[in-house]
Write an enzyme that holds these catalytic residues in place. Structure first.
Site, PDB file in Angstrom:
ATOM      1  CD  GLU A  61      -2.975  -1.136   2.461  1.00 39.88           C
ATOM      2  OE1 GLU A  61      -4.212  -1.440   2.240  1.00 39.88           O
ATOM      3  OE2 GLU A  61      -2.382  -1.000   3.555  1.00 39.88           O
ATOM      4  CB  CYS A  82       3.105   7.835   2.902  1.00 42.85           C
ATOM      5  SG  CYS A  82       3.733   6.763   4.448  1.00 42.85           S
ATOM      6  CB  CYS A  95       7.824  -4.435   9.044  1.00 41.93           C
ATOM      7  SG  CYS A  95       9.216  -3.383   9.737  1.00 41.93           S
ATOM      8  CB  CYS A 153       7.443  -1.077  16.193  1.00 43.14           C
ATOM      9  SG  CYS A 153       9.165  -0.772  15.634  1.00 43.14           S
ATOM     10  CB  CYS A 194       3.929  -0.705  14.081  1.00 42.48           C
ATOM     11  SG  CYS A 194       3.856  -0.221  12.203  1.00 42.48           S
ATOM     12  CB  CYS A 203       1.981   7.023  10.878  1.00 38.93           C
ATOM     13  SG  CYS A 203       3.192   7.980   9.947  1.00 38.93           S
TER      14      CYS A 203
HETATM   15  N1  SAH Z   1      10.190   1.343   9.736  1.00 37.03           N
HETATM   16  C1  SAH Z   1      10.553   2.690   9.538  1.00 37.03           C
HETATM   17  C2  SAH Z   1       9.495   3.039   8.393  1.00 37.03           C
HETATM   18  C3  SAH Z   1       8.190   2.946   8.841  1.00 37.03           C
HETATM   19  S1  SAH Z   1       7.746   4.791   9.213  1.00 37.03           S
HETATM   20  C4  SAH Z   1      10.213   3.420  10.649  1.00 37.03           C
HETATM   21  O1  SAH Z   1      10.130   2.855  11.730  1.00 37.03           O
HETATM   22  O2  SAH Z   1      10.865   4.572  10.916  1.00 37.03           O
HETATM   23  C5  SAH Z   1       6.118   4.605   9.994  1.00 37.03           C
HETATM   24  C6  SAH Z   1       6.192   5.658  11.116  1.00 37.03           C
HETATM   25  O3  SAH Z   1       4.804   5.547  11.897  1.00 37.03           O
HETATM   26  C7  SAH Z   1       7.176   5.455  12.050  1.00 37.03           C
HETATM   27  O4  SAH Z   1       7.578   6.655  12.662  1.00 37.03           O
HETATM   28  C8  SAH Z   1       6.336   4.556  12.888  1.00 37.03           C
HETATM   29  O5  SAH Z   1       7.087   4.417  14.288  1.00 37.03           O
HETATM   30  C9  SAH Z   1       5.089   5.174  12.969  1.00 37.03           C
HETATM   31  N2  SAH Z   1       4.034   4.415  13.741  1.00 37.03           N
HETATM   32  C10 SAH Z   1       3.832   3.118  13.676  1.00 37.03           C
HETATM   33  N3  SAH Z   1       2.745   2.720  14.092  1.00 37.03           N
HETATM   34  C11 SAH Z   1       1.928   3.877  14.393  1.00 37.03           C
HETATM   35  C12 SAH Z   1       0.735   4.022  15.031  1.00 37.03           C
HETATM   36  N4  SAH Z   1      -0.113   3.307  15.456  1.00 37.03           N
HETATM   37  N5  SAH Z   1       0.394   5.492  15.368  1.00 37.03           N
HETATM   38  C13 SAH Z   1       1.471   6.497  14.957  1.00 37.03           C
HETATM   39  N6  SAH Z   1       2.417   6.256  14.465  1.00 37.03           N
HETATM   40  C14 SAH Z   1       2.792   5.039  14.042  1.00 37.03           C
END
Ligand code: SAH
Length: 373
Positions: free
Chosen positions: A101, A122, A129, A133, A136, A350
């Site tokens: 996506e 984006c 992944c 985390c 996420c 995000c």
């Molecule tokens: N793996 C990379 C790229 C993904 S970016 C990274 O971690 O930076 C995606 C962004 O969204 C990251 O900053 C991640 O931490 C954030 N993110 C993930 N889950 C989220 C959520 N539920 N709410 C807000 N931001 C989130």
């Protein structure tokens, strides 16, 4: 991590994943002059043709050789979902039946003024992944495979084609960990940056990472131009480790060593992304520590109220807690903003992009990996 079978290799490479030098080498193997490289690139990136046959200033033999050796578009567009804030989410099928996506985010007039023509894309860098985390959605079903350079570049071309407007800002904040796919990522960036390619300038390109320290150090030495964002989300190892397992491998001190190297080589501002999660990382102590750390590497902080993910327990703090956290950073002289999220209603914000797969019933969300359930 789910170890899935690698992508089939029999499929022809996509033409939009080649750099100018790659074209010159291929043309030479075909007995063709080097200047044809620019002609091919013009058809691919300026005129955006749908077939090699449409490349009318090339001879019939060359057009045929191109069609025999390359595909044009690596992504098949499936669905497009609009959001009430006009963010839209595009679903693409890859040649091996995987899905990714991409999210299109138009400028918010409140942030950039009525006249802004800023359109942000984006971009995803992997299918799934591996970094797990805890907040996420993207890692819930594990890791499937890296995207190749053409599949990364293709997201921009397809978004422009579907939306009818140019994308002028790019963030690698879709699904996946871009720095875990460094070879394809750097190739894609060269194509995206180049005048002969997509032509998006360095200031309009941001790579976000969960903090892979050695890769940050490696990238610092590359001639590539882009901005760096770090998904920090915790200002002490204790807090960060709880929500980001990557912190066990690269604790904060190790990460900051890499950031200092980045700072000295690049002299460019780093951004810290910091999701505010209720009761986890939104305390005054974390704000204080974060301010100290941000000042140390002169980073600016982007606070993001947590976007809810179905099946995960986390919540965003109340607005007054978010604002107090922001005020604390500002009072310590840190450049900081509190982001208003976009695309929440269509799960395009995000961390809300989830792995998809095709079944007899259609495209569904991939099951959550065993380790997480
Ligand atoms: N793996 C990379 C790229 C993904 S970016 C990274 O971690 O930076 C995606 C962004 O969204 C990251 O900053 C991640 O931490 C954030 N993110 C993930 N889950 C989220 C959520 N539920 N709410 C807000 N931001 C989130």
């Amino acid at each position: 991590m789910t170890t899935d079978s690698p992508a089939p290799t029999s499929v022809k490479p996509s033409a939009i994943g080649l750099e100018k030098d790659d074209w010159i080498a291929w043309l030479s193997s075909q007995g063709e002059p080097a200047f044809r490289a620019q002609q091919i690139l013009d058809w691919l990136f300026r005129k955006r043709v749908d077939s090699f046959d449409a490349m009318t200033n090339l001879g019939a033999g060359l057009r045929q050789a191109l069609a025999e050796n390359f595909r044009l578009n690596p992504l098949e567009s499936r669905t497009q979902e609009g959001s009430i804030d006009t963010t839209s989410k595009l679903l693409f099928r890859l040649h091996d039946g995987r899905y990714i996506e991409t999210v299109v985010i138009p400028a918010s007039p409140a942030l950039y003024g009525e006249k802004s023509d800023r359109r942000t894309l984006c971009v995803s860098s992997q299918v799934g992944c591996a970094y797990d985390c805890k907040f996420c959605a993207s890692g819930l079903a594990g890791f499937t495979r890296n995207l190749d350079a053409a599949e990364i570049v293709g997201q921009i071309l397809q978004a422009e084609k579907l939306g009818g407007e140019k994308i002028n800002n790019l963030v690698f904040m879709g699904m996946g960990e871009p720095l875990a796919n460094l070879t394809n990522l750097t190739k894609a960036i060269r194509i995206i940056n180049a005048e002969w390619g997509v032509g998006i300038g360095a200031r309009h390109l941001t790579i976000s990472t969960s903090g892979l320290a050695p890769q940050i150090e490696k990238l610092a030495q590359e001639p590539l131009q882009f901005r760096l964002a770090i998904s920090l989300h915790g200002a002490s190892d204790e807090v960060r480790e709880q929500i980001m397992p990557v912190n066990k491998k690269y604790p904060i001190d190790r990460l900051f060593k890499a950031l200092e190297i980045w700072q000295t080589t690049r002299k460019q501002k780093i951004t810290f992304e910091y999701i505010l999660i209720q009761g986890i990382n939104d305390s005054r102590e974390q704000a204080e520590l974060l301010a100290k750390r941000a000042r140390k590497v002169r980073a600016k902080v982007n606070l993001i109220p947590y976007n809810t993910v179905e099946g995960l327990p986390w919540k965003r703090p109340e607005v007054k807690v978010q604002e107090a956290f922001l005020d604390h950073l500002l009072s310590k002289g840190v450049q900081a903003t509190l982001r208003r999220e976009k695309g929440h209603d269509i799960a395009a914000a995000c961390g809300q992009l989830r792995l998809k797969q095709e079944t007899d019933e259609g495209i569904i969300e991939a099951p959550v990996a065993a380790a997480r359930s």
